[in-house]
Design a protein around this motif. Sequence first.
Motif, PDB file in Angstrom:
ATOM      1  N   TYR A 140       1.057  -1.400  -0.081  1.00  0.00           N
ATOM      2  CA  TYR A 140      -0.046  -0.405  -0.359  1.00  0.00           C
ATOM      3  C   TYR A 140       1.001   1.592   0.270  1.00  0.00           C
TER       4      TYR A 140
ATOM      5  N   ASP B  99      -0.484   4.508  -1.730  1.00  0.00           N
ATOM      6  CA  ASP B  99      -1.051   6.145  -1.115  1.00  0.00           C
ATOM      7  C   ASP B  99      -2.380   5.856  -0.627  1.00  0.00           C
TER       8      ASP B  99
ATOM      9  N   ASP C 286      -4.193   8.199   0.247  1.00  0.00           N
ATOM     10  CA  ASP C 286      -4.992   9.559  -0.600  1.00  0.00           C
ATOM     11  C   ASP C 286      -5.958   8.998  -1.487  1.00  0.00           C
ATOM     12  N   LYS C 287      -5.471   8.736  -2.175  1.00  0.00           N
ATOM     13  CA  LYS C 287      -5.575   7.735  -3.891  1.00  0.00           C
ATOM     14  C   LYS C 287      -5.999   6.450  -3.651  1.00  0.00           C
ATOM     15  N   LYS C 288      -5.816   5.409  -2.354  1.00  0.00           N
ATOM     16  CA  LYS C 288      -5.697   4.313  -2.114  1.00  0.00           C
ATOM     17  C   LYS C 288      -4.847   3.233  -2.946  1.00  0.00           C
ATOM     18  N   LEU C 289      -4.083   3.643  -2.826  1.00  0.00           N
ATOM     19  CA  LEU C 289      -3.259   2.527  -4.275  1.00  0.00           C
ATOM     20  C   LEU C 289      -2.331   1.728  -3.595  1.00  0.00           C
TER      21      LEU C 289
ATOM     22  N   VAL D  12      -5.159   0.072 -12.725  1.00  0.00           N
ATOM     23  CA  VAL D  12      -5.261   0.870 -12.929  1.00  0.00           C
ATOM     24  C   VAL D  12      -4.905   1.463 -13.356  1.00  0.00           C
TER      25      VAL D  12
ATOM     26  N   GLN E 280      -6.225   0.071  -7.498  1.00  0.00           N
ATOM     27  CA  GLN E 280      -6.839   1.434  -7.158  1.00  0.00           C
ATOM     28  C   GLN E 280      -7.994   0.544  -5.990  1.00  0.00           C
TER      29      GLN E 280
ATOM     30  N   LEU F 125       5.108   6.867  -9.714  1.00  0.00           N
ATOM     31  CA  LEU F 125       3.957   7.095  -9.359  1.00  0.00           C
ATOM     32  C   LEU F 125       3.932   8.767  -9.598  1.00  0.00           C
ATOM     33  N   ASN F 126       5.106   9.073  -9.763  1.00  0.00           N
ATOM     34  CA  ASN F 126       4.950  10.624 -10.241  1.00  0.00           C
ATOM     35  C   ASN F 126       4.839  11.212 -11.493  1.00  0.00           C
TER      36      ASN F 126
ATOM     37  N   TRP G 285      -0.382   8.154 -14.967  1.00  0.00           N
ATOM     38  CA  TRP G 285      -0.499   6.606 -14.987  1.00  0.00           C
ATOM     39  C   TRP G 285      -1.127   6.269 -16.803  1.00  0.00           C
TER      40      TRP G 285
ATOM     41  N   SER H 166      -3.230   3.486 -19.354  1.00  0.00           N
ATOM     42  CA  SER H 166      -4.133   2.976 -19.024  1.00  0.00           C
ATOM     43  C   SER H 166      -4.146   1.484 -18.715  1.00  0.00           C
TER      44      SER H 166
END
Length: 393
Positions: free
Chosen positions: A60, A62, A64-67, A114, A126, A239-240, A243, A245
């Motif tokens: 896990y 992130d 905030d984005k639940k990634l 994602v 996600q 991550l930065n 993304w 698809s």
Amino acid sequence: MSRLTRNTLFSPLLILLGMIALSATPLRADSSGYQQTLKSTAWVITSNAENETSAGTGVYVDADKKLLLTNAHVIGESRKAVVFFPTQSGGKLAVRRKFYLDNILKLGIQGDVVAVDRKRDLALIQLPRVPAGIEAIAMADDSTTPGAKVALVGNPGDSAILWVYTAGTVRSVYQKKFKSTHGEHDFMALETQSPIKPGDSGGPIVDEAGKLVGLAQSFSPQSPLVSFCVDITEIRQMLNSPWKSAPLPAKVLLDEAGIEYSRHSSGHYQIDRTVGSNTQAVFVAKNTEYHGRADIRRIWSTVQTTDQAPDETLLMRLVRQNAATKLGAWAVEKTASGYVVFYVAKLDATASDETFESTIDYVARLAAAMQQDLKPKPNQETAQATLQAWLSE
């Protein structure tokens, strides 16, 4: 008895107590580090279009984005994943796989894939929610160094037990470019002296401070103690960056688009399109092709198979046609049983359903028109044998 004698008698005991005191700190640190890493570690289960299930590990990253981060090869072509985080049973950590599977409705979380980066062998899932107590892992700012101690929490597939701790040492950090059964990879690799087993893939590699320094990726076929991990610099870059698809598997795309198809013996998908009074077979490749960050879906139709090489007139005609076609190209390929002339389009694998179906229709119409023009007609037995040989490659 002199003071010197008394010190001599007691010094072994003092030395032993000192060794115990010194060793107690790293032991407690290892246990504490494991407990902290456990709060960010997950068990990941996916299935492909043929409903074949595979499993790995994730971390896990992130809140905030639940990634959740894992390897692309753990995901394969799946676009859904079932994720389990560690929980307790009877006041203790539940470690048996069966416990989680028996409680899937309560403990399992359905996540969406994602993003996929085949080059780095990374993927992001996600999640709609995470259980209480789960925390995003702290990440190191830069690569670690050779000689540093690291640890892995993973879910080895050869064990009925989850959340397994493995300690190791960093051997080197370097750029690694290689091919595997999962595709072509090129990333900054963290090489460790520690075993990684199937199922550990995607697991967090942490330093002594408990920070993420890499992601478990594979192990050396020559030495089970030499393992390869994706370095933290690659993780941060993915991550930065925007993304990419993740494309749907061919079967899922065909089903969602409502396109009727059959499964050829080669495993590819056959769509029969009516063009005029004839039926033209169009094939969609069973696998997506990857070229760097480009995901390609191959769609083709065969128009002629012969045991003789195409003559100059036909070759020149195909060249002229290639200059006029909107997408794709004519090609000639030699197989074990002769020569096959076909039209092939390579479509962005993330294209919409409408674009996908339009491409199938375009390939069918173009191939049917050429097939009507080509004389003489091929021997059907030879045509089938050649088609089978080409599709099986």
